[in-house]
Design an enzyme around this catalytic site. Structure first.
Site, PDB file in Angstrom:
ATOM      1  N   ARG A  87      -1.565 -15.425  -4.565  1.00 38.42           N
ATOM      2  CA  ARG A  87      -2.734 -14.556  -4.592  1.00 38.42           C
ATOM      3  C   ARG A  87      -2.582 -13.325  -5.480  1.00 38.42           C
ATOM      4  O   ARG A  87      -3.467 -13.033  -6.291  1.00 38.42           O
ATOM      5  CB  ARG A  87      -3.076 -14.048  -3.174  1.00 38.42           C
ATOM      6  CG  ARG A  87      -3.799 -15.053  -2.319  1.00 38.42           C
ATOM      7  CD  ARG A  87      -3.355 -14.920  -0.885  1.00 38.42           C
ATOM      8  NE  ARG A  87      -1.984 -15.354  -0.790  1.00 38.42           N
ATOM      9  CZ  ARG A  87      -1.617 -16.645  -0.631  1.00 38.42           C
ATOM     10  NH1 ARG A  87      -2.517 -17.555  -0.497  1.00 38.42           N
ATOM     11  NH2 ARG A  87      -0.342 -16.993  -0.585  1.00 38.42           N
ATOM     12  N   THR A  88      -1.491 -12.606  -5.297  1.00 41.42           N
ATOM     13  CA  THR A  88      -1.384 -11.315  -5.991  1.00 41.42           C
ATOM     14  C   THR A  88      -1.306 -11.525  -7.498  1.00 41.42           C
ATOM     15  O   THR A  88      -1.950 -10.811  -8.266  1.00 41.42           O
ATOM     16  CB  THR A  88      -0.156 -10.540  -5.468  1.00 41.42           C
ATOM     17  OG1 THR A  88      -0.163 -10.619  -4.042  1.00 41.42           O
ATOM     18  CG2 THR A  88      -0.195  -9.088  -5.888  1.00 41.42           C
TER      19      THR A  88
ATOM     20  N   LYS B  32      20.079 -11.954 -18.597  1.00 41.78           N
ATOM     21  CA  LYS B  32      21.264 -11.549 -19.389  1.00 41.78           C
ATOM     22  C   LYS B  32      21.804 -10.206 -18.933  1.00 41.78           C
ATOM     23  O   LYS B  32      22.759  -9.695 -19.499  1.00 41.78           O
ATOM     24  CB  LYS B  32      20.890 -11.463 -20.873  1.00 41.78           C
ATOM     25  CG  LYS B  32      20.356 -12.736 -21.470  1.00 41.78           C
ATOM     26  CD  LYS B  32      19.877 -12.481 -22.910  1.00 41.78           C
ATOM     27  CE  LYS B  32      18.804 -13.465 -23.304  1.00 41.78           C
ATOM     28  NZ  LYS B  32      18.039 -12.995 -24.466  1.00 41.78           N
TER      29      LYS B  32
ATOM     30  N   ARG C  22       6.108  -7.224  -9.168  1.00 40.88           N
ATOM     31  CA  ARG C  22       6.601  -7.519  -7.811  1.00 40.88           C
ATOM     32  C   ARG C  22       8.116  -7.640  -7.908  1.00 40.88           C
ATOM     33  O   ARG C  22       8.633  -8.268  -8.833  1.00 40.88           O
ATOM     34  CB  ARG C  22       5.996  -8.816  -7.281  1.00 40.88           C
ATOM     35  CG  ARG C  22       6.643  -9.283  -5.984  1.00 40.88           C
ATOM     36  CD  ARG C  22       5.890 -10.434  -5.359  1.00 40.88           C
ATOM     37  NE  ARG C  22       4.639  -9.991  -4.754  1.00 40.88           N
ATOM     38  CZ  ARG C  22       3.867 -10.767  -3.996  1.00 40.88           C
ATOM     39  NH1 ARG C  22       4.214 -12.026  -3.771  1.00 40.88           N
ATOM     40  NH2 ARG C  22       2.753 -10.312  -3.467  1.00 40.88           N
TER      41      ARG C  22
ATOM     42  N   HIS D 105       2.887  -2.899  -0.207  1.00 38.30           N
ATOM     43  CA  HIS D 105       2.035  -3.794  -1.007  1.00 38.30           C
ATOM     44  C   HIS D 105       0.676  -3.106  -1.042  1.00 38.30           C
ATOM     45  O   HIS D 105      -0.270  -3.530  -0.383  1.00 38.30           O
ATOM     46  CB  HIS D 105       1.966  -5.159  -0.314  1.00 38.30           C
ATOM     47  CG  HIS D 105       1.415  -6.269  -1.161  1.00 38.30           C
ATOM     48  ND1 HIS D 105       0.738  -6.057  -2.349  1.00 38.30           N
ATOM     49  CD2 HIS D 105       1.438  -7.620  -0.977  1.00 38.30           C
ATOM     50  CE1 HIS D 105       0.368  -7.227  -2.840  1.00 38.30           C
ATOM     51  NE2 HIS D 105       0.790  -8.178  -2.040  1.00 38.30           N
TER      52      HIS D 105
HETATM   53  N1   CP Z   1      -0.880 -11.685   0.001  1.00 35.78           N
HETATM   54  C1   CP Z   1       0.107 -11.953  -0.891  1.00 35.78           C
HETATM   55  O1   CP Z   1       0.864 -11.052  -1.307  1.00 35.78           O
HETATM   56  O2   CP Z   1       0.176 -13.265  -1.265  1.00 35.78           O
HETATM   57  P1   CP Z   1       1.098 -13.813  -2.445  1.00 35.78           P
HETATM   58  O3   CP Z   1       2.547 -13.616  -2.001  1.00 35.78           O
HETATM   59  O4   CP Z   1       0.732 -15.229  -2.642  1.00 35.78           O
HETATM   60  O5   CP Z   1       0.828 -12.968  -3.656  1.00 35.78           O
END
Ligand code: CP
Length: 316
Positions: free
Chosen positions: A62-63, A92, A113, A141
């Site tokens: 999703r993100t 590396k 991320r 998040h």
């Molecule tokens: N909600 C969420 O962070 O989903 P993903 O890990 O698929 O991005």
């Protein structure tokens, strides 16, 4: 040092919900509402000529996809690093700071991320372009929390005086941490935190969050769920954060959202949310309940909220 938003998003990083206040949340939501009413053709003119680099050191459906979709719908383009530990020079031994300095030569914003809490603060500190935290380990998040808050706001037309339930992994769930911080900005909110004792919030976090003015009630049995919640926010037990997989196996399905539980404890108004992915903690039969928003409204709002953020941060 992270800059507070204070209603002005231009060129700011989005790393923590702590940067936000009520005014900033509402400005963002106003932009989301505007975007939802604007034609795709007009939206496409917003970020033409801009490039976002998406760097995901952890997997994502999703993100990653919603940030990419949001940027492209606004007319921009993306550079995608979905598995940088095998495909970038990180393998590396290039430092995260050097990687950041390279990416800022090629793009206008970085979305990252990373598995280690606090890394996104370091990246934002190093970068000369805006940085968005797409999840930093067990940290935060923020864009997930903003889309969750928008989904609640859209339904109840307010973010104050709400009663909610969060269930699952309070200890390791970064979406839970950001959402508690987000709802703490608004008065009169109470959140019931349902988890096995082993997965309750750390005592430091419990103390820190409670000090923000939100009422947190820890419960360890579904019997203690109040029957008048505005929302249930179910979460996955975070397998990847466990050193001992036997402990994970023991705890993973401690609490399952079932039709039976809904009939016993949910109200007519209660909405059911989950940041996803789910791995058994919501029964598939719950998906058809009109109050279930986790497969439809919630992820769609994720795209709109991220469009609004990109637009506010990058539009001069
Ligand atoms: N909600 C969420 O962070 O989903 P993903 O890990 O698929 O991005």
């Amino acid at each position: 040092m992270l800059k507070s938003i204070k209603g002005i998003f231009t060129n700011k990083d989005i790393v923590s919900l702590s940067q936000f206040d009520q005014q900033s949340v509402m400005k963002l939501f106003k932009e989301v509402m505007k975007i939802k009413k604007t034609s795709p053709k007009k939206l496409f003119k917003n970020l033409q000529g801009k490039i976002a680099t998406l760097v995901f050191f952890e997997p994502s459906t999703r993100t990653f996809s919603s940030h990419a979709s949001a940027f492209k719908r606004l007319g921009g383009q993306t550079i995608d690093h979905q598995n940088p530990m095998t495909t970038s020079s990180a393998v590396k031994g290039e430092s995260i700071e050097d990687m950041t300095h390279m990416l800022e030569q090629y793009s206008d914003i970085i979305v990252m991320r990373h598995p280690t809490k606090g890394t996104l603060e370091k990246v934002a500190e190093a970068a000369t372009i805006p940085v968005i935290n797409a999840g930093d380990g067990v940290g935060e998040h923020p864009t997930q929390a903003l889309l969750d808050m928008y989904t609640i706001f859209e339904k109840f037309k307010r973010l104050k005086g709400l009663k909610g339930l969060m269930a699952g992994d309070m200890l390791n769930g970064r979406t839970v941490h950001s959402l508690i911080k987000g709802l703490s900005m608004f008065p009169g909110n109470t959140i019931y935190l349902l988890s096995p004792k082993e997965l309750r919030l750390s005592r430091e976090e419990y103390k820190e969050y409670s000090g923000r003015g939100i009422r947190l009630v820890e419960i360890f049995s579904t019997k203690d769920i109040p029957s008048d919640c505005h929302f249930w926010y179910w979460t996955r037990v975070q397998k990847e954060r466990f050193k001992d997989q036997k402990v994970y196996e023991k705890l993973k399905l401690s609490f399952i959202l079932t039709k039976k539980l809904i009939s016993e404890k949910a109200a007519k108004k209660t909405i059911f949310m989950h940041p996803l992915p789910r791995v058994g903690e919501i029964e598939v039969s719950v998906d058809d309940d009109p109050r279930s928003l986790y497969l439809t409204t919630q992820p769609k709002n994720g795209m709109y909220v991220r469009m609004a953020l990109f637009k506010l941060i990058l539009k001069s």
